[in-house]
Design a protein around this motif. Structure first.
Motif, PDB file in Angstrom:
ATOM      1  N   LEU A 281      -9.398   0.100  -5.977  1.00 50.83           N
ATOM      2  CA  LEU A 281      -9.283   0.487  -4.573  1.00 50.83           C
ATOM      3  C   LEU A 281      -7.884   0.163  -4.059  1.00 50.83           C
ATOM      4  O   LEU A 281      -7.279  -0.834  -4.468  1.00 50.83           O
ATOM      5  CB  LEU A 281     -10.318  -0.258  -3.728  1.00 50.83           C
TER       6      LEU A 281
ATOM      7  N   TYR B 297      -8.024  -3.277  -9.538  1.00 46.16           N
ATOM      8  CA  TYR B 297      -7.299  -2.599  -8.441  1.00 46.16           C
ATOM      9  C   TYR B 297      -7.690  -1.125  -8.341  1.00 46.16           C
ATOM     10  O   TYR B 297      -6.854  -0.243  -8.146  1.00 46.16           O
ATOM     11  CB  TYR B 297      -5.778  -2.725  -8.633  1.00 46.16           C
TER      12      TYR B 297
ATOM     13  N   GLU C  68      -5.095  -1.082  -1.324  1.00 41.43           N
ATOM     14  CA  GLU C  68      -5.105  -2.264  -0.472  1.00 41.43           C
ATOM     15  C   GLU C  68      -5.571  -1.950   0.936  1.00 41.43           C
ATOM     16  O   GLU C  68      -6.129  -2.805   1.630  1.00 41.43           O
ATOM     17  CB  GLU C  68      -3.706  -2.880  -0.438  1.00 41.43           C
TER      18      GLU C  68
ATOM     19  N   HIS D  85      -7.953   0.144   1.676  1.00 45.01           N
ATOM     20  CA  HIS D  85      -9.358   0.557   1.691  1.00 45.01           C
ATOM     21  C   HIS D  85     -10.202  -0.531   2.376  1.00 45.01           C
ATOM     22  O   HIS D  85      -9.973  -1.729   2.161  1.00 45.01           O
ATOM     23  CB  HIS D  85      -9.845   0.781   0.253  1.00 45.01           C
TER      24      HIS D  85
ATOM     25  N   HIS E 237     -10.160  -8.150  -8.397  1.00 46.75           N
ATOM     26  CA  HIS E 237     -10.041  -6.912  -7.610  1.00 46.75           C
ATOM     27  C   HIS E 237     -10.544  -5.699  -8.370  1.00 46.75           C
ATOM     28  O   HIS E 237     -10.201  -4.555  -8.027  1.00 46.75           O
ATOM     29  CB  HIS E 237      -8.578  -6.684  -7.185  1.00 46.75           C
TER      30      HIS E 237
ATOM     31  N   TYR F 151     -11.604  -3.209   0.045  1.00 39.83           N
ATOM     32  CA  TYR F 151     -10.691  -3.836  -0.900  1.00 39.83           C
ATOM     33  C   TYR F 151     -10.926  -5.360  -0.956  1.00 39.83           C
ATOM     34  O   TYR F 151     -11.057  -5.951  -2.039  1.00 39.83           O
ATOM     35  CB  TYR F 151      -9.242  -3.524  -0.496  1.00 39.83           C
TER      36      TYR F 151
END
Length: 704
Positions: free
Chosen positions: A47, A45, A49, A51, A42, A54
C-alpha cells in the motif's frame, strides 16, 4: 515452584544474549535487518503511504506479533513455574492461530477480515485464560488489553460493542463464581501478570502513537507536496511552450499563461481576464473571413461538451494583426459539471510558410523552378479535354549536360540547366506548361497549337539556346513533337510519340554535335592559352612523323596524331592565369595542373570518335622510371603512344618555353638524350632525334 537461581540464570542468559545482539548490530547486522523488519511490518509496502490502511497494516502486524510473543512467552514460562498454569496449551494454540492468521493476512492483504480474526482469537484466549486462572495472581489485568486493540483495529463503534459484550461476560462469570473465590495472593506470578499486561498495553499505545505521529507527519508532507505541486503547476503553466487560456460558461476569460500573453501581444493577464474571448481574440478564419459566434468552435466546446481542434484559423493579437494558430479546446469540469473550457494554442505561422514551400517543392523542380514530373502527370490529365485541341507536346533533351558535368563539375551543369530553362521559359505562352522531367529532359505542353506552329516554336527555342554565349560547352537541344488533333486519340501515346521523335533527332545529330562540341572546347582552350594552339599542332605533327618513322599503318598514324593534338585538352578546366603562369607553381597549383590528364581521359571517353585516344592522353605524363603521374607507370607499362607524345610535347616545350630561354633544336635533342632511360624510352630517343631534325627542316604550318 522452581528455584530463584534458575530465574537468575535465565536472566543472565538473556542479558548475555542482549549484549551479543548489540555487538552484532555494531557490526552491521542491525542495518541489514531493519529494512527487512520494516518491509515485513508493512506487508512488503503493497500500500502507498497515503493509503488509509497503510498504518493499520503496521498496527495489525505489531498486534499479531505482541499477542503471539506474549502467549508463547507465558507458555514457555510455565516450564519454569509449574504452578502457573495447569494447562498452557490453549496459549500455544492461540499463538499458532495468530501465526496462521498472520500468514493469511500477508497473502491476501485483507485488513478488515484479518483484524476481525485477530480480535476473535484474542477474545477466545482471554476468556479461556480467565476461565483457568479466575481470580488467581491478578490474571484479570490481562482483560484490559482488549479494548485498545479493538479500538485501534476495528474503530470506535465496533470496539464499544465488542468491549461491552466481552466485559458483560466477564462480569457474569465473576458474579456466578464470586462465592467460590478467596483472596488473590500477590506473588511473583501476580507481578508478571500486572507487568505483562501493562507492558502489552504500553507497547500498543506506543505503536499507535508512533503511527499517529507518522500519519500527522505524512499529512504535513502531503500538504507541503500539494503546495509544491500547485507552485509547480503554475510554473509549468507559465513556462509551457503553448499558449493556454481558460474561459467560463459565458465565454469570459478566466486565466491566461505567460506564453499565451506573449503570443497574443498582451502585457498583463488583467488585460484579458474578465473579457469575452469572442470577438476579442477569436473572430477570424485563416483567410481573414469573420467567423459567426455560432460557428466558433471554442464556444461550441462549452455547449456541446466536445473537444475541438483546428489549424485553419487565426487569432487576433492586441494590435489587431492576425496570428495563424493551431488550437485544441477541451471542456472543463468541476464536480462533474461543465464549468467552461481550456484552450491550448501554438503559433504556426512558420509552419504554414514551410507547408507552402513543401507544397511548391512537391510540384516544382528545385533547380529550374519548372514543374516536375509528378505535377506534369496531373497537368496531362487536366489538358486531355476537347477544349485544348489541337494540343501539341514537345519533348526536349539537352545536348552537352553530361559533358559539362564531367568536365566542369555539377555547378557548371546546374548553371547550364538554369540557363536552358530560362531560354525555354522565355518562349512559353500563358497557357503553356513547361516541366523538367529528368536530368536533362524537358516537356513542353502547348494547348491550341498545331503541329506546324509547334515546329516553328521549337525552331525558335533551339536558335535562342544555340546562340547563348555564356556556356563553356556548345548549348544545344534535341527536340521532338507530336500533336493531338482528335478527341479519340490517346494523349499518353502522343506523349510517347514526341519522346520517340526527340530520340530520333538526338541520334541523327549526335555525331555532328560531338565533333562541334570538341572543336568548341579546343578553340576555347587555345583562346585561353598563349601558345596552346601552336603547341598542340606541333605535338600532333611530331607524333605523326614518329608513327611514319616506325612504319605504322595509316589508321594508327592518324590515331597518334589526333592523340598528340588533343593531349592537353584536359587543361580546359584550368584557370587562364594558371595556364599561362610563367613563375614557379605552388604545390597546390602543381597538383591542380597534374589533374589535366585525368580530365582529358574523361573528355576523350565522352565522344565515340575519340575513344581510342583516351589511354594515350591519360598516360602522356608518365615517365620511364615510374616517377610520372597520374598512376606512376614505368617502362613498357606506359602505352607506346603516350611515350611518343611525351617526347613530342617536351621537345616542343623546350623549343618554345616561356619561363626560360628557348633551346635550339640540337640543345633540345641533347636534353632529351640526357633523360633517356630516366624519363623517356631509350629505344625511341634515336628515332625521335632524326624526326625532330627533319621536322625543323620543314617550313610551314603543321596543323591537321
Amino acid at each position: 515452584m522452581r528455584e530463584p537461581s534458575l530465574i537468575l540464570t535465565s536472566r543472565t542468559y538473556l542479558l548475555r544474549s542482549s549484549k551479543m545482539i548489540k555487538d552484532s548490530a555494531k557490526e552491521g547486522i542491525g542495518k541489514e535487518m531493519k529494512p527487512l523488519i520494516l518491509s515485513f511490518l508493512h506487508n512488503g509496502y503493497r500500500l502507498e503511504e497515503t493509503h488509509p490502511d497503510y498504518r493499520k497494516t503496521y498496527l495489525l502486524n505489531i498486534s499479531f506479533l505482541i499477542i503471539t510473543v506474549t502467549c508463547l512467552s507465558f507458555a514457555i514460562l510455565n516450564l519454569f513455574l509449574d504452578e502457573y498454569l495447569e494447562n498452557p496449551w490453549h496459549l500455544v494454540g492461540a499463538a499458532l492461530l495468530c501465526v496462521f492468521t498472520l500468514r493469511y493476512f500477508h497473502q491476501t492483504n485483507n485488513i478488515q477480515r484479518s483484524s476481525e480474526l485477530l480480535i476473535g482469537i484474542l477474545i477466545l484466549t482471554l476468556l479461556s485464560y480467565f476461565y483457568v486462572v479466575q481470580n488467581k495472581n491478578y490474571g484479570l489485568y490481562w482483560m484490559a488489553g482488549l479494548p485498545p486493540i479493538t479500538y485501534f483495529l476495528l474503530g470506535g463503534r465496533k470496539a464499544r460493542k465488542i468491549s461491552t459484550v466481552f466485559f458483560a461476560c466477564i462480569i457474569l462469570f465473576i458474579w456466578i463464581n464470586y462465592d467460590q473465590w478467596g483472596p488473590s495472593e500477590f506473588n511473583s506470578q501476580s507481578m508478571l501478570n500486572i507487568a505483562g499486561s501493562t507492558l502489552g498495553i504500553l507497547f500498543l499505545v506506543g505503536f499507535y502513537e508512533r503511527s499517529r505521529k507518522e500519519a500527522a507527519d505524512a499529512l504535513i508532507r502531503a500538504n507541503e507536496t500539494l503546495k509544491e505541486n500547485t507552485e509547480d503547476l503554475q510554473l509549468i503553466l507559465d513556462t509551457a511552450g503553448e499558449g493556454i487560456f481558460g474561459l467560463d460558461m459565458q465565454g469570459v476569460c478566466t486565466f491566461c499563461n505567460a506564453r499565451g500573453l506573449e503570443l497574443l501581444g498582451y502585457v498583463n493577464e488583467s488585460e484579458l481576464i474578465g473579457r469575452k474571448i469572442y470577438p476579442l481574440v477569436y473572430a477570424l478564419s485563416a483567410d481573414s473571413k469573420p467567423v459567426p459566434p455560432e460557428e466558433c468552435r471554442i464556444l461550441q466546446t462549452v455547449t456541446t461538451r466536445k473537444n475541438a481542434h483546428s489549424d485553419q484559423e487565426a487569432f487576433r493579437r492586441a494590435d489587431g494583426s492576425l496570428l495563424e494558430v493551431e488550437y485544441y479546446s477541451y471542456p472543463k469540469y468541476k464536480n462533474d459539471q461543465i464549468a467552461g473550457a481550456v484552450v491550448t494554442f501554438i503559433d504556426i505561422t512558420h509552419r504554414k510558410h514551410t507547408e507552402k514551400q513543401i507544397e511548391y517543392l512537391s510540384s516544382h523542380d528545385l533547380l529550374t523552378g519548372l514543374l516536375n514530373r509528378q505535377r506534369l502527370d496531373q497537368e496531362l490529365l487536366n489538358c486531355d479535354c476537347p477544349e485544348f485541341l489541337p494540343l501539341s507536346i514537345v519533348y526536349g533533351d539537352l545536348d552537352g549536360l553530361k559533358l559539362t558535368n564531367d568536365i566542369f563539375g555539377h555547378t557548371a551543369g546546374d548553371d547550364f540547366l538554369r540557363k536552358a530553362a530560362e531560354i525555354l521559359t522565355f518562349g512559353r505562352q500563358a497557357s503553356d506548361i513547361l516541366a523538367r522531367v529528368g536530368g536533362d529532359e524537358f516537356v513542353w505542353i502547348m494547348p491550341h497549337t498545331s503541329a506546324a506552329a509547334a515546329a516553328e516554336r521549337m525552331h525558335t527555342a533551339k536558335s535562342r539556346l544555340e546562340s547563348a554565349g555564356t556556356m563553356n560547352i556548345r548549348c544545344s537541344i534535341s527536340m521532338g513533337s507530336a500533336t493531338k488533333t482528335h478527341v479519340d486519340e490517346d494523349l499518353i501515346q502522343i506523349y510517347q510519340n514526341a519522346e520517340n521523335a526527340m530520340y530520333r533527332n538526338k541520334t541523327a545529330r549526335k555525331k555532328g554535335y560531338e565533333r562541334a562540341a570538341l572543336k568548341d572546347m579546343t578553340d576555347l582552350l587555345h583562346k585561353r592559352s598563349i601558345h596552346g594552339e601552336m603547341h598542340d599542332k606541333n605535338t600532333g605533327y611530331l607524333c605523326e612523323c614518329m608513327a611514319r618513322a616506325l612504319n605504322w599503318p595509316d589508321a594508327l598514324v592518324k590515331n597518334l596524331r589526333d592523340a598528340g593534338y588533343y593531349h592537353d585538352i584536359g587543361k580546359i578546366v584550368l584557370r587562364p592565369e594558371l595556364l599561362n603562369k610563367t613563375s614557379a607553381l605552388t604545390s597546390t597549383e602543381e597538383y591542380e595542373k597534374q589533374q589535366h590528364p585525368i580530365v582529358g581521359y574523361r573528355i576523350m571517353n565522352l565522344f565515340d570518335h575519340t575513344l581510342d585516344l583516351a589511354d594515350a592522353v591519360y598516360s602522356h605524363h608518365e615517365k620511364w622510371d615510374g616517377s610520372g603521374y597520374p598512376k606512376g607507370l614505368k617502362g613498357v607499362e606506359i602505352p607506346i603512344q603516350s611515350r611518343i607524345i611525351a617526347l613530342a610535347e617536351q621537345y616542343d616545350h623546350l623549343r618554345h618555353r616561356l619561363m626560360q630561354a628557348a633551346l635550339n633544336p640540337e640543345e633540345a635533342i641533347q636534353r632529351l638524350e640526357r633523360l633517356s632511360g630516366i624519363h623517356y624510352d631509350p629505344d625511341l630517343i634515336p628515332i625521335f632525334a632524326e624526326v625532330a631534325r627533319a621536322f625543323e627542316q620543314e617550313p610551314g604550318d603543321h596543323s591537321q
